[in-house]
Design a protein around this motif. Sequence first.
Motif, PDB file in Angstrom:
ATOM      1  N   SER A 117       4.635   4.771   7.494  1.00  0.00           N
ATOM      2  CA  SER A 117       5.357   3.711   6.117  1.00  0.00           C
ATOM      3  C   SER A 117       6.138   4.145   6.060  1.00  0.00           C
ATOM      4  N   ALA A 118       7.148   3.582   4.920  1.00  0.00           N
ATOM      5  CA  ALA A 118       8.461   3.420   4.199  1.00  0.00           C
ATOM      6  C   ALA A 118       8.630   4.344   2.900  1.00  0.00           C
ATOM      7  N   LEU A 119       7.536   4.494   2.607  1.00  0.00           N
ATOM      8  CA  LEU A 119       7.389   4.977   1.427  1.00  0.00           C
ATOM      9  C   LEU A 119       8.123   6.522   1.109  1.00  0.00           C
ATOM     10  N   PHE A 120       9.084   5.796  -0.201  1.00  0.00           N
ATOM     11  CA  PHE A 120       9.742   7.201  -0.375  1.00  0.00           C
ATOM     12  C   PHE A 120       9.186   7.918  -1.632  1.00  0.00           C
ATOM     13  N   SER A 121       8.404   7.380  -2.626  1.00  0.00           N
ATOM     14  CA  SER A 121       7.866   8.048  -3.493  1.00  0.00           C
ATOM     15  C   SER A 121       6.319   7.855  -3.996  1.00  0.00           C
ATOM     16  N   TYR A 122       5.557   8.717  -4.227  1.00  0.00           N
ATOM     17  CA  TYR A 122       4.026   7.673  -4.486  1.00  0.00           C
ATOM     18  C   TYR A 122       3.374   8.342  -5.147  1.00  0.00           C
ATOM     19  N   THR A 123       2.607   8.738  -6.419  1.00  0.00           N
ATOM     20  CA  THR A 123       2.288   8.856  -7.581  1.00  0.00           C
ATOM     21  C   THR A 123       0.802   9.009  -7.095  1.00  0.00           C
ATOM     22  N   VAL A 124       0.270   9.638  -6.265  1.00  0.00           N
ATOM     23  CA  VAL A 124      -1.963   9.389  -6.358  1.00  0.00           C
ATOM     24  C   VAL A 124      -2.026   9.293  -7.826  1.00  0.00           C
ATOM     25  N   LYS A 125      -2.655   8.001  -8.763  1.00  0.00           N
ATOM     26  CA  LYS A 125      -3.000   7.868  -9.317  1.00  0.00           C
ATOM     27  C   LYS A 125      -5.022   8.526  -9.901  1.00  0.00           C
ATOM     28  N   SER A 126      -4.914   8.992 -11.195  1.00  0.00           N
ATOM     29  CA  SER A 126      -5.874   9.623 -11.237  1.00  0.00           C
ATOM     30  C   SER A 126      -7.647   9.096 -10.789  1.00  0.00           C
ATOM     31  N   SER A 127      -7.698   7.597 -10.482  1.00  0.00           N
ATOM     32  CA  SER A 127      -8.839   7.249 -10.420  1.00  0.00           C
ATOM     33  C   SER A 127      -9.308   7.825  -8.440  1.00  0.00           C
ATOM     34  N   ILE A 128      -8.151   8.551  -7.725  1.00  0.00           N
ATOM     35  CA  ILE A 128      -8.054   8.712  -6.729  1.00  0.00           C
ATOM     36  C   ILE A 128      -8.981  10.154  -6.404  1.00  0.00           C
ATOM     37  N   LYS A 129      -9.731  10.313  -6.018  1.00  0.00           N
ATOM     38  CA  LYS A 129     -10.445  11.349  -5.552  1.00  0.00           C
ATOM     39  C   LYS A 129     -10.596  12.471  -5.145  1.00  0.00           C
ATOM     40  N   LYS A 130     -10.343  11.672  -3.286  1.00  0.00           N
ATOM     41  CA  LYS A 130      -9.850  12.191  -2.428  1.00  0.00           C
ATOM     42  C   LYS A 130      -8.609  11.432  -0.966  1.00  0.00           C
ATOM     43  N   ILE A 131      -7.629  12.790  -0.477  1.00  0.00           N
ATOM     44  CA  ILE A 131      -6.781  11.596   0.516  1.00  0.00           C
ATOM     45  C   ILE A 131      -7.252  12.102   1.757  1.00  0.00           C
TER      46      ILE A 131
END
Length: 186
Positions: A61-75
């Motif tokens: 995708s073309a995402l430039f910046s991303y914040t992984v929120k605190s609800s996310i436990k696994k990438i």
Amino acid sequence: IPTQVKRIADYAFAHVTFNSLTIPDSISFIGKYVFDGCWTLDKITMPTAITELSEGLFSGSALFSYTVKSSIKKIDSYVFKSCVNLRNIQMEPGVTDIGDEAFSMCYDLQDVQLAPTVKTIGNSAFARCEKLQQIFLPDSVEDLGEYAFACCESLKSIRLSPNIRSINAETFYGCSALEQIVVPRG
């Protein structure tokens, strides 16, 4: 996306051209490779009920910046693979696992702020992030996968976790600019 929708299946929007998307909080599950190859997608708002970024979710995708929120436990694996415009990743506390090749081939990735809860960084997780110059591993990191930072040609400095248990084969292979590895006492 209508609020009565609860799940988004694998590949649902793969290779679709749209610039931005807000996914309502009614969504409790997002499958694999849902936004794979969405080369114009540069902004997305995710629902708060999601606890995992599924395999290949944003790859290409073309995402430039991303914040992984605190609800996310696994990438999961391949989530941001080949997001060639991605420059900045911020992780709020909560993430514990970064999967294999999660950020591989994000050639423009320059700023990575890992969550202080990350324990495992998978195989080739940041491989070929050619503009990444430094990385600070929080004290929570215990395991670095094979080739985790391989071919990060601009990587000059890394701070390891004092709680590191394993640094696997060729973790820093091809990091030709690496000048400093800081190992705190632990």
